[in-house]
Design an enzyme around this catalytic site. Structure first.
Site, PDB file in Angstrom:
ATOM      1  N   LYS A 140      50.635   9.032  66.639  1.00 15.39           N
ATOM      2  CA  LYS A 140      50.643   8.442  67.974  1.00 15.39           C
ATOM      3  C   LYS A 140      50.510   6.921  67.843  1.00 15.39           C
ATOM      4  O   LYS A 140      49.577   6.442  67.222  1.00 15.39           O
ATOM      5  CB  LYS A 140      49.448   9.005  68.749  1.00 15.39           C
ATOM      6  CG  LYS A 140      49.644   8.977  70.249  1.00 15.39           C
ATOM      7  CD  LYS A 140      48.370   9.285  70.972  1.00 15.39           C
ATOM      8  CE  LYS A 140      48.096  10.754  71.096  1.00 15.39           C
ATOM      9  NZ  LYS A 140      46.886  11.024  71.899  1.00 15.39           N
TER      10      LYS A 140
ATOM     11  N   SER B 158      44.905  26.121  72.797  1.00 14.92           N
ATOM     12  CA  SER B 158      44.013  26.488  73.897  1.00 14.92           C
ATOM     13  C   SER B 158      44.736  26.210  75.213  1.00 14.92           C
ATOM     14  O   SER B 158      45.435  27.067  75.739  1.00 14.92           O
ATOM     15  CB  SER B 158      42.694  25.710  73.781  1.00 14.92           C
ATOM     16  OG  SER B 158      41.850  26.056  74.842  1.00 14.92           O
TER      17      SER B 158
HETATM   18  C1  R5P Z   1      41.874  20.561  67.870  1.00 13.98           C
HETATM   19  O1  R5P Z   1      41.044  20.039  67.180  1.00 13.98           O
HETATM   20  C2  R5P Z   1      42.584  21.825  67.501  1.00 13.98           C
HETATM   21  O2  R5P Z   1      43.055  21.806  66.188  1.00 13.98           O
HETATM   22  C3  R5P Z   1      43.730  22.048  68.451  1.00 13.98           C
HETATM   23  O3  R5P Z   1      44.669  20.994  68.309  1.00 13.98           O
HETATM   24  C4  R5P Z   1      43.232  22.081  69.860  1.00 13.98           C
HETATM   25  O4  R5P Z   1      42.188  22.990  69.977  1.00 13.98           O
HETATM   26  C5  R5P Z   1      44.348  22.461  70.803  1.00 13.98           C
HETATM   27  O5  R5P Z   1      43.835  22.446  72.096  1.00 13.98           O
HETATM   28  P1  R5P Z   1      44.780  22.362  73.352  1.00 13.98           P
HETATM   29  O6  R5P Z   1      45.758  23.513  73.232  1.00 13.98           O
HETATM   30  O7  R5P Z   1      43.862  22.520  74.523  1.00 13.98           O
HETATM   31  O8  R5P Z   1      45.459  21.033  73.338  1.00 13.98           O
END
Ligand code: R5P
Length: 287
Positions: free
Chosen positions: A184, A214
């Site tokens: 990024k 998530s």
């Molecule tokens: C973060 O540290 C994990 O490795 C995932 O990138 C994260 O949990 C993904 O979360 P979300 O789907 O809410 O962006």
């Protein structure tokens, strides 16, 4: 050996039992009208090596696991391996701010008073399973994810951020694909550019690999960036498909061609089985 199938992983437990040539016991798990859980394991497991399988993607699943452990232990098994394919609460593995609960330690510590080992798949951080007092074994779903991506002619595997590089590289190694991660760069106060650190994605079939999806925010931003840069196809692959809220819709709207998850959390997307990576670890513990 007997496999006790917790209610969160009925299919995975079945596949694992097949590979281990074991019986499967399905415990009774139900809820009282006030929501409290009732658990009973009817089969006599006395003197048996037992493998209890239950992921913990929610508070309710954690309570079920605790009660299942107690119910299994009440039979005095010979040895007990507690397999928690998805170890929930692992993201709060430090006190990031003063006064925060150290959730990962609190919950991992509840595993294993009666167990000989805890086995888990790609925990959010490697040290998390070691936060309790039980011996922990970690296995990786990367061979299984690699096989699924190879079947889909993926030639580039990307981590959505630097934290997932190890996972993406391991998957890429499995299939002889290139690996990179997205980076990024802040272009201005209100503009960031997300692009692969070194490789060009134009015309390539790319898979983004992360340990957890998530809300789908991380994956969908990564997918949009790859589509903007001309990827021929974008697959989203994750070990643990938590899929909170409208995560699958978000991924769809972002233009993801296919979402793949393993069966550490069973859903209609969990078509990558991890029994084959768990079985050798369980065999080593239980013989
Ligand atoms: C973060 O540290 C994990 O490795 C995932 O990138 C994260 O949990 C993904 O979360 P979300 O789907 O809410 O962006």
């Amino acid at each position: 050996m007997t496999v006790v199938a917790g209610p969160r992983n009925p299919s995975l437990a079945e596949s694992l039992a097949d590979l281990l040539d074991s019986e499967v016991v399905r415990p009774e798990v139900r809820r009282f009208p006030d929501g409290e859980a009732y658990v009973r394991v009817e089969a006599d497991l006395g003197g048996e090596p037992v493998c209890l399988v239950q992921s913990t993607p929610s508070d309710r699943a954690w309570i079920e696991l605790l009660l299942l452990q107690d119910a299994v232990a009440s039979w005095s098994p010979d040895r007990l391996a507690v397999v928690v394919p998805y170890l929930g609460y692992a993201r709060q593995d430090r006190r990031f701010e003063p006064g925060e609960a150290l959730s990962a330690k609190v919950l991992v510590s509840t595993i294993g008073d009666a167990a000989d080992a805890l086995v888990t798949v790609d925990p959010h951080e490697d040290h998390v399973p070691q936060l309790g007092s039980v011996t922990a074994r970690v296995v990786s779903a990367t061979p299984a994810i690699g096989r699924a991506l190879a079947d889909r002619d993926v030639d580039l595997v990307l981590a959505p951020d630097a934290a997932a590089v190890g996972l993406a590289e391991a998957v890429a190694d499995e299939i002889g694909a290139d690996a990179d991660h997205l980076d990024k760069t802040r272009v201005s106060d209100d503009d960031v550019r997300i692009e692969p650190k070194t490789l060009d994605v134009e015309g390539r079939r790319a898979a983004i690999v992360d340990d957890i999806v998530s809300t789908g925010g991380t994956m969908s931003r990564a997918a949009e960036a790859l589509i903007d840069q001309g990827a021929a196809a974008v697959l989203a692959a994750t070990v643990h498909g938590v899929f909170a809220e409208d995560a699958l819709d978000r991924l769809d709207k972002a233009g993801v061609d296919e979402v793949l998850a393993t069966d550490t959390i069973e859903s209609d997307r969990s078509e990558v089985g991890v029994a084959s990576v768990l079985a050798p670890a369980v065999r080593r513990i239980l013989g």
